[in-house]
Design an enzyme around this catalytic site. Structure first.
Site, PDB file in Angstrom:
ATOM      1  N   THR A 128      36.863  42.322  46.514  1.00 52.15           N
ATOM      2  CA  THR A 128      37.838  42.380  47.447  1.00 52.15           C
ATOM      3  C   THR A 128      37.413  42.854  48.934  1.00 52.15           C
ATOM      4  O   THR A 128      36.223  43.622  48.676  1.00 52.15           O
ATOM      5  CB  THR A 128      39.150  43.475  47.270  1.00 52.15           C
ATOM      6  OG1 THR A 128      39.941  43.988  48.452  1.00 52.15           O
ATOM      7  CG2 THR A 128      38.495  44.564  46.579  1.00 52.15           C
ATOM      8  N   ASP A 129      37.825  42.600  50.246  1.00 47.99           N
ATOM      9  CA  ASP A 129      37.286  43.238  51.217  1.00 47.99           C
ATOM     10  C   ASP A 129      37.735  44.516  51.386  1.00 47.99           C
ATOM     11  O   ASP A 129      36.985  45.466  52.286  1.00 47.99           O
ATOM     12  CB  ASP A 129      38.044  42.406  52.516  1.00 47.99           C
ATOM     13  CG  ASP A 129      39.574  42.468  52.449  1.00 47.99           C
ATOM     14  OD1 ASP A 129      40.207  42.920  51.563  1.00 47.99           O
ATOM     15  OD2 ASP A 129      40.095  41.666  53.391  1.00 47.99           O
ATOM     16  N   GLU A 130      38.427  45.214  50.420  1.00 50.25           N
ATOM     17  CA  GLU A 130      38.874  46.382  50.600  1.00 50.25           C
ATOM     18  C   GLU A 130      37.492  47.494  50.414  1.00 50.25           C
ATOM     19  O   GLU A 130      37.574  48.608  50.673  1.00 50.25           O
ATOM     20  CB  GLU A 130      39.939  46.961  49.874  1.00 50.25           C
ATOM     21  CG  GLU A 130      41.107  46.198  50.125  1.00 50.25           C
ATOM     22  CD  GLU A 130      42.543  46.509  49.634  1.00 50.25           C
ATOM     23  OE1 GLU A 130      42.685  47.848  49.123  1.00 50.25           O
ATOM     24  OE2 GLU A 130      43.421  45.783  49.162  1.00 50.25           O
ATOM     25  N   TYR A 155      41.404  52.273  44.300  1.00 53.72           N
ATOM     26  CA  TYR A 155      41.277  51.238  43.788  1.00 53.72           C
ATOM     27  C   TYR A 155      39.989  50.528  44.341  1.00 53.72           C
ATOM     28  O   TYR A 155      39.104  49.971  43.736  1.00 53.72           O
ATOM     29  CB  TYR A 155      42.595  50.243  44.426  1.00 53.72           C
ATOM     30  CG  TYR A 155      42.386  48.678  44.480  1.00 53.72           C
ATOM     31  CD1 TYR A 155      42.199  48.164  43.241  1.00 53.72           C
ATOM     32  CD2 TYR A 155      42.407  48.125  45.517  1.00 53.72           C
ATOM     33  CE1 TYR A 155      41.826  46.706  43.322  1.00 53.72           C
ATOM     34  CE2 TYR A 155      42.039  46.761  45.594  1.00 53.72           C
ATOM     35  CZ  TYR A 155      41.896  46.054  44.465  1.00 53.72           C
ATOM     36  OH  TYR A 155      41.519  44.587  44.660  1.00 53.72           O
ATOM     37  N   LYS A 159      36.553  48.959  42.700  1.00 57.02           N
ATOM     38  CA  LYS A 159      36.052  47.742  42.906  1.00 57.02           C
ATOM     39  C   LYS A 159      34.521  47.669  43.280  1.00 57.02           C
ATOM     40  O   LYS A 159      33.880  47.057  43.101  1.00 57.02           O
ATOM     41  CB  LYS A 159      36.916  46.955  43.807  1.00 57.02           C
ATOM     42  CG  LYS A 159      38.063  46.499  43.207  1.00 57.02           C
ATOM     43  CD  LYS A 159      38.173  45.700  42.064  1.00 57.02           C
ATOM     44  CE  LYS A 159      37.718  44.333  42.326  1.00 57.02           C
ATOM     45  NZ  LYS A 159      38.167  43.381  41.125  1.00 57.02           N
TER      46      LYS A 159
HETATM   47  P1  NAD Z   1      46.707  40.856  38.891  1.00 58.22           P
HETATM   48  O1  NAD Z   1      47.115  42.453  38.942  1.00 58.22           O
HETATM   49  O2  NAD Z   1      47.915  39.934  39.566  1.00 58.22           O
HETATM   50  O3  NAD Z   1      46.269  40.301  37.469  1.00 58.22           O
HETATM   51  C1  NAD Z   1      45.226  41.157  36.632  1.00 58.22           C
HETATM   52  C2  NAD Z   1      45.112  40.486  35.522  1.00 58.22           C
HETATM   53  O4  NAD Z   1      44.292  41.543  34.668  1.00 58.22           O
HETATM   54  C3  NAD Z   1      46.713  40.787  34.630  1.00 58.22           C
HETATM   55  O5  NAD Z   1      46.816  39.527  34.244  1.00 58.22           O
HETATM   56  C4  NAD Z   1      46.339  41.850  33.549  1.00 58.22           C
HETATM   57  O6  NAD Z   1      47.013  41.673  32.407  1.00 58.22           O
HETATM   58  C5  NAD Z   1      44.701  41.701  33.405  1.00 58.22           C
HETATM   59  N1  NAD Z   1      44.036  42.965  32.875  1.00 58.22           N
HETATM   60  C6  NAD Z   1      44.428  44.203  33.290  1.00 58.22           C
HETATM   61  N2  NAD Z   1      43.549  44.969  32.767  1.00 58.22           N
HETATM   62  C7  NAD Z   1      43.183  44.606  31.704  1.00 58.22           C
HETATM   63  C8  NAD Z   1      42.058  44.657  30.656  1.00 58.22           C
HETATM   64  N3  NAD Z   1      41.771  46.024  30.590  1.00 58.22           N
HETATM   65  N4  NAD Z   1      41.488  43.940  29.984  1.00 58.22           N
HETATM   66  C9  NAD Z   1      42.075  42.396  30.191  1.00 58.22           C
HETATM   67  N5  NAD Z   1      42.873  41.956  31.107  1.00 58.22           N
HETATM   68  C10 NAD Z   1      43.382  42.810  31.901  1.00 58.22           C
HETATM   69  O7  NAD Z   1      45.472  40.800  39.978  1.00 58.22           O
HETATM   70  P2  NAD Z   1      45.230  39.712  41.007  1.00 58.22           P
HETATM   71  O8  NAD Z   1      46.176  39.904  42.462  1.00 58.22           O
HETATM   72  O9  NAD Z   1      45.491  38.337  40.610  1.00 58.22           O
HETATM   73  O10 NAD Z   1      43.786  39.968  41.373  1.00 58.22           O
HETATM   74  C11 NAD Z   1      42.743  39.453  40.418  1.00 58.22           C
HETATM   75  C12 NAD Z   1      41.573  39.946  40.995  1.00 58.22           C
HETATM   76  O11 NAD Z   1      41.099  39.877  42.367  1.00 58.22           O
HETATM   77  C13 NAD Z   1      41.217  41.434  41.033  1.00 58.22           C
HETATM   78  O12 NAD Z   1      39.973  41.712  40.554  1.00 58.22           O
HETATM   79  C14 NAD Z   1      41.628  41.990  42.462  1.00 58.22           C
HETATM   80  O13 NAD Z   1      40.639  43.104  42.397  1.00 58.22           O
HETATM   81  C15 NAD Z   1      41.014  40.920  43.334  1.00 58.22           C
HETATM   82  N6  NAD Z   1      41.515  40.815  44.462  1.00 58.22           N
HETATM   83  C16 NAD Z   1      43.032  40.496  44.732  1.00 58.22           C
HETATM   84  C17 NAD Z   1      43.554  40.372  45.868  1.00 58.22           C
HETATM   85  C18 NAD Z   1      44.968  40.066  46.170  1.00 58.22           C
HETATM   86  O14 NAD Z   1      45.386  39.843  47.272  1.00 58.22           O
HETATM   87  N7  NAD Z   1      45.769  39.970  45.049  1.00 58.22           N
HETATM   88  C19 NAD Z   1      42.537  40.451  46.910  1.00 58.22           C
HETATM   89  C20 NAD Z   1      41.458  40.727  46.909  1.00 58.22           C
HETATM   90  C21 NAD Z   1      40.828  41.163  45.587  1.00 58.22           C
END
Ligand code: NAD
Length: 326
Positions: A128-130, A155, A159
């Protein structure tokens, strides 16, 4: 790539779920394995259209469970790993940081060990950009891949820690990796606790929409399908060991986003309710995606087309998000 086995972690979540569907449909010759623990953020109903496809497989497992993960990697000998699984909600990291360290840091390390053991062709870590911290409101300044890591929330700190482990496995063991760092995603199947789906669902129900502080915090919005295309590109063409930032060049204040949704749905701005600001709320995130653009990536959605598509999707797909609110 010829026939290949891809492991996608977190493929029951928002971005991972969209990515699994994108890959299963685009590459029928690849076998796509979705490994997910199905926490509150994961659900499989979103995959009802691909469940019966021969190239889609689901494994329920916890990425922190070393023995299960190692056994799975040795049995399936995956060629590629695309790692999305994480605890992803900043507010939850403020109330329970430990879970974030366990899943995001230790879970990533377990996957890196397993990938190293079987010798995968590439490990993509979705970050993430965060991790870069926050920017000032000066619109000429952006995060680049060279910006120092200065995470501010539990968080983003978890990351950033996992990013450093991924980098170290490349430098120390030569594990072929890429790290992608994206801005805020939006689009179909976004869990209704995050700003855009929360606002859409509340406005559709004529309920108050909470906005943190004065609503002037700026985020750069990336449509999830543009993000999926970026990861597909990095998977096939990314230079090993490199970091790629993925951003939509769509900066908006949170208040602008909320007002756009309210106007599109023909409702009153009286629905907006300002609430106390989030602790340590970062002012601005904005990404310069020039490095990724040199690989040939450019987004298909502007914010206007993307938000219109997303609102329309939430109107038509209440079957998916309504039960999650209960
Ligand atoms: P999300 O919270 O919607 O999904 C996360 C998934 O991971 C869920 O299906 C959950 O069941 C699974 N999970 C959690 N803990 C687990 C474990 N211990 N073992 C197996 N599975 C597990 O997240 P997202 O929004 O789809 O984000 C996906 C990735 O992208 C993350 O790594 C997040 O840091 C990164 N990200 C997201 C955003 C955003 O805007 N949503 C922005 C930047 C980066």
């Amino acid at each position: 790539m010829q026939t290949n086995k891809l492991l996608v972690t977190g493929g029951a979540g928002f971005i991972g779920g969209n990515f699994v569907q994108y890959m299963v449909n685009k590459y029928p010759q690849y076998d796509i394995y979705n490994l997910d623990l199905l926490t509150y953020a994961g659900d499989l109903t979103k995959h009802r259209q691909i469940n019966d496809k021969e190239n889609y497989h689901f494994v329920k497992a916890d990425i922190t469970d070393r023995q299960t993960v190692l056994t799975l990697f040795e049995k399936e000998t995956f060629d590629y790993v695309i790692h999305f699984a994480a605890e992803s909600h900043v507010d939850r990291s403020i109330t329970d940081p430990e879970r974030f360290v366990r899943t995001n840091v230790l879970g990533t390390q377990v996957l890196l060990d397993a990938a190293k053991k079987i010798g995968v062709k590439k490990f993509i870590h979705v970050s993430t950009d965060e991790v870069y911290g926050e920017l000032s409101f000066d619109p000429s300044i952006f995060f680049t891949e060279e910006t120092p890591l200065q995470p501010n929330s539990p968080y983003s700190a978890s990351k950033a820690s996992s990013d450093l482990l991924v980098r170290a496995y490349y430098e120390t063991f030569g594990l072929p990796i890429n790290i992608t760092r994206c801005s805020n995603n939006y689009g179909p199947f976004h869990f209704p606790e995050k700003l855009i789906p929360l606002t859409i669902s509340r406005v559709l129900n004529d309920e108050k929409v909470p906005v943190y502080g004065d609503g002037k915090n700026i985020r750069d919005w990336l449509h999830v399908l543009d993000h999926c295309a970026a990861i597909d590109l990095v998977l096939h063409n990314g230079v090993k060991g490199e970091v790629y930032n993925v951003g939509g060049r769509n900066e908006r204040t949170n208040l602008q986003v909320v007002k756009t949704i309210i106007q599109s749905l023909g409702k009153s701005e009286d629905l907006i309710e300002f609430v106390s600001d989030r602790l340590g709320h970062d002012k601005r995130y904005a990404i310069d995606p020039a490095k990724l653009e040199t690989l040939g990536w450019k987004p298909n959605y502007t914010f206007d087309t993307g938000i219109a598509q997303t609102i329309d999707w939430y109107k038509k797909n209440k079957w998916w998000w309504k039960p999650l609110l209960e």
